[in-house]
Design a protein around this motif. Sequence first.
Motif, PDB file in Angstrom:
ATOM      1  N   ASP A  22       0.848  -1.208  -0.068  1.00 41.72           N
ATOM      2  CA  ASP A  22       0.013   0.137   0.075  1.00 41.72           C
ATOM      3  C   ASP A  22       0.794   1.451  -0.046  1.00 41.72           C
ATOM      4  O   ASP A  22       0.250   2.311   0.334  1.00 41.72           O
ATOM      5  CB  ASP A  22      -0.936  -0.007   1.309  1.00 41.72           C
ATOM      6  N   MET A  23       2.132   1.294  -0.496  1.00 41.34           N
ATOM      7  CA  MET A  23       2.699   2.356  -0.550  1.00 41.34           C
ATOM      8  C   MET A  23       2.595   3.295  -1.758  1.00 41.34           C
ATOM      9  O   MET A  23       3.125   4.582  -1.705  1.00 41.34           O
ATOM     10  CB  MET A  23       4.442   2.030  -0.253  1.00 41.34           C
ATOM     11  N   ILE A  24       2.052   2.649  -2.822  1.00 40.29           N
ATOM     12  CA  ILE A  24       1.541   3.520  -3.847  1.00 40.29           C
ATOM     13  C   ILE A  24       0.232   3.764  -3.518  1.00 40.29           C
ATOM     14  O   ILE A  24      -0.808   3.363  -3.899  1.00 40.29           O
ATOM     15  CB  ILE A  24       1.703   2.646  -5.019  1.00 40.29           C
ATOM     16  N   PHE A  67      -8.167   0.964  -3.608  1.00 36.52           N
ATOM     17  CA  PHE A  67      -9.057   2.014  -2.860  1.00 36.52           C
ATOM     18  C   PHE A  67     -10.217   2.180  -3.641  1.00 36.52           C
ATOM     19  O   PHE A  67     -10.806   3.448  -3.622  1.00 36.52           O
ATOM     20  CB  PHE A  67      -8.253   3.387  -3.025  1.00 36.52           C
ATOM     21  N   GLY A  68     -11.206   1.034  -3.816  1.00 36.43           N
ATOM     22  CA  GLY A  68     -12.260   1.158  -4.346  1.00 36.43           C
ATOM     23  C   GLY A  68     -12.658   1.340  -5.839  1.00 36.43           C
ATOM     24  O   GLY A  68     -13.609   1.659  -6.316  1.00 36.43           O
ATOM     25  N   ARG A  69     -11.438   1.407  -6.644  1.00 33.50           N
ATOM     26  CA  ARG A  69     -11.275   2.066  -7.964  1.00 33.50           C
ATOM     27  C   ARG A  69     -11.514   0.801  -8.799  1.00 33.50           C
ATOM     28  O   ARG A  69     -10.305   0.479  -9.410  1.00 33.50           O
ATOM     29  CB  ARG A  69      -9.938   2.816  -8.196  1.00 33.50           C
ATOM     30  N   TRP A  70     -12.441   0.300  -9.177  1.00 34.56           N
ATOM     31  CA  TRP A  70     -12.719  -1.092  -9.719  1.00 34.56           C
ATOM     32  C   TRP A  70     -12.348  -1.277 -11.226  1.00 34.56           C
ATOM     33  O   TRP A  70     -12.413  -1.949 -11.682  1.00 34.56           O
ATOM     34  CB  TRP A  70     -14.107  -1.554  -9.269  1.00 34.56           C
ATOM     35  N   ARG A  71     -12.399   0.220 -11.848  1.00 36.52           N
ATOM     36  CA  ARG A  71     -12.143   0.389 -13.342  1.00 36.52           C
ATOM     37  C   ARG A  71     -10.923   0.880 -13.582  1.00 36.52           C
ATOM     38  O   ARG A  71     -10.524   1.131 -14.558  1.00 36.52           O
ATOM     39  CB  ARG A  71     -13.313   1.141 -13.881  1.00 36.52           C
ATOM     40  N   SER A  72     -10.124   0.809 -12.462  1.00 35.70           N
ATOM     41  CA  SER A  72      -8.697   1.361 -12.826  1.00 35.70           C
ATOM     42  C   SER A  72      -7.725   0.166 -12.422  1.00 35.70           C
ATOM     43  O   SER A  72      -7.881  -1.029 -12.103  1.00 35.70           O
ATOM     44  CB  SER A  72      -8.234   2.337 -11.723  1.00 35.70           C
ATOM     45  N   GLY A  75      -1.258   1.026 -12.857  1.00 36.78           N
ATOM     46  CA  GLY A  75      -0.899   1.929 -13.748  1.00 36.78           C
ATOM     47  C   GLY A  75      -1.502   3.180 -13.603  1.00 36.78           C
ATOM     48  O   GLY A  75      -0.860   4.252 -13.501  1.00 36.78           O
ATOM     49  N   ASP A  76      -2.821   3.127 -13.534  1.00 33.97           N
ATOM     50  CA  ASP A  76      -3.476   4.404 -13.374  1.00 33.97           C
ATOM     51  C   ASP A  76      -3.442   4.963 -12.104  1.00 33.97           C
ATOM     52  O   ASP A  76      -3.348   6.143 -11.626  1.00 33.97           O
ATOM     53  CB  ASP A  76      -5.036   4.046 -13.616  1.00 33.97           C
ATOM     54  N   LEU A  77      -3.158   3.946 -10.927  1.00 38.60           N
ATOM     55  CA  LEU A  77      -3.054   4.562  -9.560  1.00 38.60           C
ATOM     56  C   LEU A  77      -1.739   5.102  -9.295  1.00 38.60           C
ATOM     57  O   LEU A  77      -1.670   6.077  -8.781  1.00 38.60           O
ATOM     58  CB  LEU A  77      -3.264   3.089  -8.627  1.00 38.60           C
ATOM     59  N   LEU A  78      -0.494   4.425 -10.123  1.00 38.76           N
ATOM     60  CA  LEU A  78       0.565   5.104 -10.135  1.00 38.76           C
ATOM     61  C   LEU A  78       0.736   6.327 -10.633  1.00 38.76           C
ATOM     62  O   LEU A  78       1.119   7.437  -9.995  1.00 38.76           O
ATOM     63  CB  LEU A  78       1.647   4.191 -10.572  1.00 38.76           C
TER      64      LEU A  78
END
Length: 197
Positions: A22-24, A67-72, A75-78
């Motif tokens: 969970d560091m990103i 983090f609840g972003r089921w469509r990401s 790479g998108d999170l980073l």
Amino acid sequence: MKNEDLDGNVPDSAPVALLIIDMINDLEFPGAENLLEPTLTAAQHIATLKERSVEAGIPVIYVNDNFGRWRSDFGDLLNHCLANNVRGRPIANLLRPNPADYVVIKPKHSAFYATTLETLLLYMGVKRLILTGISADSCILFSANDAFVRDLELFIPADCVAAEQETYKQDALTYMQRVLKADITPSSALDLASLMA
């Protein structure tokens, strides 16, 4: 195991793996204002430990909440953490994954719950886990519990985990050391060569 690889793609083989949990993270949630400073300190230690681990042949696995972003995807999170003015940006910048690193997305607290981590570790032949990241009293603790019941030996460097309050971190480390038999030696004192032996 029916085959020695995963659909023709043989992963690294090592008795030890380094997990970065969970560091990103954009750290844009209630309570994260208290988490930023200790997480940045932990991130600096994790970056050094990661470098040493790669040199020792220890595979690095990022296990990150979506983090609840089921469509990401990861790479998108980073990109979100690096490109936007979010609290967690300096941490994501410091710990951005390398192409050789593995990534596992988790939906809940534990790195094992509803993820591919157990299968990956099995194919790698991992017997020992080095757990790092946030938060010591939730995601690290839940992951450590699940690793323990899978008979994995645990190393949780005290300087490579963080929590919203220092007492939360210390209580979690004390519990994991006592009940889960975790080694909480600081990262600079970890003998990676002996862990690989």
